[in-house]
Design an enzyme around this catalytic site. Structure first.
Site, PDB file in Angstrom:
ATOM      1  N   LYS A 166      82.874  40.646  73.776  1.00 55.70           N
ATOM      2  CA  LYS A 166      83.081  39.406  73.026  1.00 55.70           C
ATOM      3  C   LYS A 166      81.928  39.147  72.040  1.00 55.70           C
ATOM      4  CE  LYS A 166      83.222  36.867  76.750  1.00 55.70           C
ATOM      5  NZ  LYS A 166      83.047  37.925  77.768  1.00 55.70           N
ATOM      6  N   ARG A 176      80.855  38.015  88.944  1.00 55.61           N
ATOM      7  CA  ARG A 176      81.278  37.520  87.630  1.00 55.61           C
ATOM      8  C   ARG A 176      82.707  37.969  87.320  1.00 55.61           C
ATOM      9  NH1 ARG A 176      76.970  39.086  83.404  1.00 55.61           N
ATOM     10  NH2 ARG A 176      78.008  37.524  82.120  1.00 55.61           N
ATOM     11  N   ARG A 186      86.147  28.861  79.260  1.00 55.03           N
ATOM     12  CA  ARG A 186      86.199  29.797  80.379  1.00 55.03           C
ATOM     13  C   ARG A 186      87.037  29.262  81.528  1.00 55.03           C
ATOM     14  NH1 ARG A 186      80.914  32.601  79.189  1.00 55.03           N
ATOM     15  NH2 ARG A 186      80.883  34.509  80.406  1.00 55.03           N
ATOM     16  N   ARG A 235      69.686  41.949  81.698  1.00 54.57           N
ATOM     17  CA  ARG A 235      69.810  40.559  82.148  1.00 54.57           C
ATOM     18  C   ARG A 235      69.958  40.517  83.667  1.00 54.57           C
ATOM     19  NH1 ARG A 235      74.567  38.248  78.382  1.00 54.57           N
ATOM     20  NH2 ARG A 235      75.201  37.361  80.378  1.00 54.57           N
ATOM     21  N   ARG A 280      74.013  47.428  79.373  1.00 55.84           N
ATOM     22  CA  ARG A 280      73.710  46.412  78.356  1.00 55.84           C
ATOM     23  C   ARG A 280      72.222  46.068  78.390  1.00 55.84           C
ATOM     24  NH1 ARG A 280      77.189  41.026  77.651  1.00 55.84           N
ATOM     25  NH2 ARG A 280      76.784  40.717  79.872  1.00 55.84           N
TER      26      ARG A 280
HETATM   27  P1  ADP Z   1      80.446  40.185  76.330  1.00 50.96           P
HETATM   28  O1  ADP Z   1      79.899  39.333  75.215  1.00 50.96           O
HETATM   29  O2  ADP Z   1      81.943  40.172  76.386  1.00 50.96           O
HETATM   30  O3  ADP Z   1      79.830  39.908  77.663  1.00 50.96           O
HETATM   31  P2  ADP Z   1      79.018  42.366  74.973  1.00 50.96           P
HETATM   32  O4  ADP Z   1      79.503  42.236  73.558  1.00 50.96           O
HETATM   33  O5  ADP Z   1      77.635  41.925  75.259  1.00 50.96           O
HETATM   34  O6  ADP Z   1      80.075  41.690  75.984  1.00 50.96           O
HETATM   35  O7  ADP Z   1      79.213  43.897  75.399  1.00 50.96           O
HETATM   36  C1  ADP Z   1      78.819  44.366  76.687  1.00 50.96           C
HETATM   37  C2  ADP Z   1      78.098  45.722  76.558  1.00 50.96           C
HETATM   38  O8  ADP Z   1      79.051  46.720  76.162  1.00 50.96           O
HETATM   39  C3  ADP Z   1      77.000  45.730  75.509  1.00 50.96           C
HETATM   40  O9  ADP Z   1      75.952  46.544  75.970  1.00 50.96           O
HETATM   41  C4  ADP Z   1      77.669  46.318  74.266  1.00 50.96           C
HETATM   42  O10 ADP Z   1      76.730  46.994  73.428  1.00 50.96           O
HETATM   43  C5  ADP Z   1      78.696  47.274  74.878  1.00 50.96           C
HETATM   44  N1  ADP Z   1      79.956  47.361  74.139  1.00 50.96           N
HETATM   45  C6  ADP Z   1      80.602  46.357  73.461  1.00 50.96           C
HETATM   46  N2  ADP Z   1      81.741  46.810  72.908  1.00 50.96           N
HETATM   47  C7  ADP Z   1      81.837  48.123  73.231  1.00 50.96           C
HETATM   48  C8  ADP Z   1      82.796  49.180  72.966  1.00 50.96           C
HETATM   49  N3  ADP Z   1      83.912  48.947  72.235  1.00 50.96           N
HETATM   50  N4  ADP Z   1      82.560  50.397  73.482  1.00 50.96           N
HETATM   51  C9  ADP Z   1      81.441  50.629  74.230  1.00 50.96           C
HETATM   52  N5  ADP Z   1      80.501  49.716  74.518  1.00 50.96           N
HETATM   53  C10 ADP Z   1      80.688  48.477  74.030  1.00 50.96           C
HETATM   54  P1  AMP Z   2      77.744  35.001  78.784  1.00 43.30           P
HETATM   55  O1  AMP Z   2      76.511  35.209  77.982  1.00 43.30           O
HETATM   56  O2  AMP Z   2      78.896  34.497  77.944  1.00 43.30           O
HETATM   57  O3  AMP Z   2      78.127  36.218  79.591  1.00 43.30           O
HETATM   58  O4  AMP Z   2      77.440  33.820  79.820  1.00 43.30           O
HETATM   59  C1  AMP Z   2      76.441  33.978  80.800  1.00 43.30           C
HETATM   60  C2  AMP Z   2      76.593  32.907  81.871  1.00 43.30           C
HETATM   61  O5  AMP Z   2      76.453  31.600  81.279  1.00 43.30           O
HETATM   62  C3  AMP Z   2      77.941  32.875  82.577  1.00 43.30           C
HETATM   63  O6  AMP Z   2      78.030  33.813  83.648  1.00 43.30           O
HETATM   64  C4  AMP Z   2      77.972  31.412  83.075  1.00 43.30           C
HETATM   65  O7  AMP Z   2      77.141  31.231  84.207  1.00 43.30           O
HETATM   66  C5  AMP Z   2      77.324  30.670  81.918  1.00 43.30           C
HETATM   67  N1  AMP Z   2      78.337  30.231  80.929  1.00 43.30           N
HETATM   68  C6  AMP Z   2      78.460  30.627  79.630  1.00 43.30           C
HETATM   69  N2  AMP Z   2      79.497  30.022  79.041  1.00 43.30           N
HETATM   70  C7  AMP Z   2      80.077  29.228  79.980  1.00 43.30           C
HETATM   71  C8  AMP Z   2      81.208  28.367  80.005  1.00 43.30           C
HETATM   72  N3  AMP Z   2      81.986  28.202  78.920  1.00 43.30           N
HETATM   73  N4  AMP Z   2      81.502  27.724  81.155  1.00 43.30           N
HETATM   74  C9  AMP Z   2      80.734  27.870  82.249  1.00 43.30           C
HETATM   75  N5  AMP Z   2      79.667  28.683  82.301  1.00 43.30           N
HETATM   76  C10 AMP Z   2      79.332  29.361  81.195  1.00 43.30           C
END
Ligand code: ADP
Ligand code: AMP
Length: 214
Positions: free
Chosen positions: A13, A171, A88, A160, A127
């Site tokens: 995302k 999660r 969410r 993280r 990540r």
């Molecule tokens: P989210 O915001 O949904 O938690 P991220 O955008 O941070 O996810 O992506 C999670 C991990 O996967 C990151 O380390 C990112 O660089 C990697 N990633 C994102 N999209 C892809 C993809 N299409 N293929 C492989 N790795 C990806």
């Molecule tokens: P993210 O960076 O989007 O993966 O969010 C990291 C953490 O922040 C999540 O696991 C939740 O604990 C909290 N968080 C982020 N967005 C929300 C939301 N919309 N509602 C509740 N918790 C959230």
């Protein structure tokens, strides 16, 4: 263009939200980034959010909804925004629907990045996040130029706490229980655009643009 990014944690995302925001010149609003900035800054909100985040649980709706409502009412969101990590839960989606109706500017698309749980586990383990600017990398799929250092701001990259394997499963469970129902919520409203998130980052982005009517 007002877009929501849906998908499991680690689905991509944030990665795609940055690209969409750049393409349409609109703000990228990540609730996770907002909470992490508050934790770093030692604010009351950060103190309240931290224990939930560390446990892999969702922060309570009442700490998130007003914050987002205030943010999308700001001037820089006049031409749209990309919401990453919000809503969410169904109550969050209902709150967003109410506030966007009031603003007279409803969400155009909910982009659902579809990735099976097996792929999520390796994505999250690899990540790396910058402690300075929050930029995200992957040790295999999107490595920084210099290992452990952010390309953009030069600060350190870390795993993280909530990306550690023991928290990732929690999660994912939370996602399936509380967030996945949003797919039907937006499908019923004719706003759902599902893309195959298992492809490369460029391919996923191309499919998103296609679905957004580019
Ligand atoms: P989210 O915001 O949904 O938690 P991220 O955008 O941070 O996810 O992506 C999670 C991990 O996967 C990151 O380390 C990112 O660089 C990697 N990633 C994102 N999209 C892809 C993809 N299409 N293929 C492989 N790795 C990806
Ligand atoms: P993210 O960076 O989007 O993966 O969010 C990291 C953490 O922040 C999540 O696991 C939740 O604990 C909290 N968080 C982020 N967005 C929300 C939301 N919309 N509602 C509740 N918790 C959230």
């Amino acid at each position: 263009m007002r877009v929501i990014m849906l998908g499991a944690p680690g689905a991509g995302k944030g990665t795609q939200a940055v690209r969409v925001a750049e393409k349409y010149a609109i703000p990228h609003i990540s609730t996770g980034d907002i909470f992490r900035a508050n934790i770093k800054g030692g604010t009351e909100l950060g103190k309240k959010a931290k224990s939930y985040m560390d446990a892999g649980k969702l922060v309570p709706d009442e700490l998130v909804c007003d914050l987002v409502a205030d943010r999308i009412a700001k001037e820089d969101c006049a031409n749209g925004y990309v919401l990453d990590g919000f809503p969410r839960t169904i109550p969050q989606a209902e709150a967003l629907e109410a506030v966007t109706k009031k603003l007279g500017a409803e969400v155009d698309y909910a982009v659902n990045i579809d990735v099976p749980d097996e792929a999520i586990v390796s994505r999250m383990g690899g990540r790396r996040a910058c402690v300075g600017c929050g930029a995200t990398y992957h040790v295999v799929f999107n490595p920084p130029k210099k290992e452990g250092i952010c390309d953009t701001c030069g600060q350190t990259l870390i795993l993280r706490d909530d990306d550690k394997p023991e928290t990732v499963q929690t999660r994912l469970n939370v996602y399936h229980d509380q967030t996945q129902p949003l797919i039907d919520f937006y499908a019923e409203r004719g706003k759902l655009a599902t893309v195959d998130g298992t492809r490369t980052m460029d391919e996923v982005f191309a499919e998103i643009l296609e679905k957004l009517g580019e």
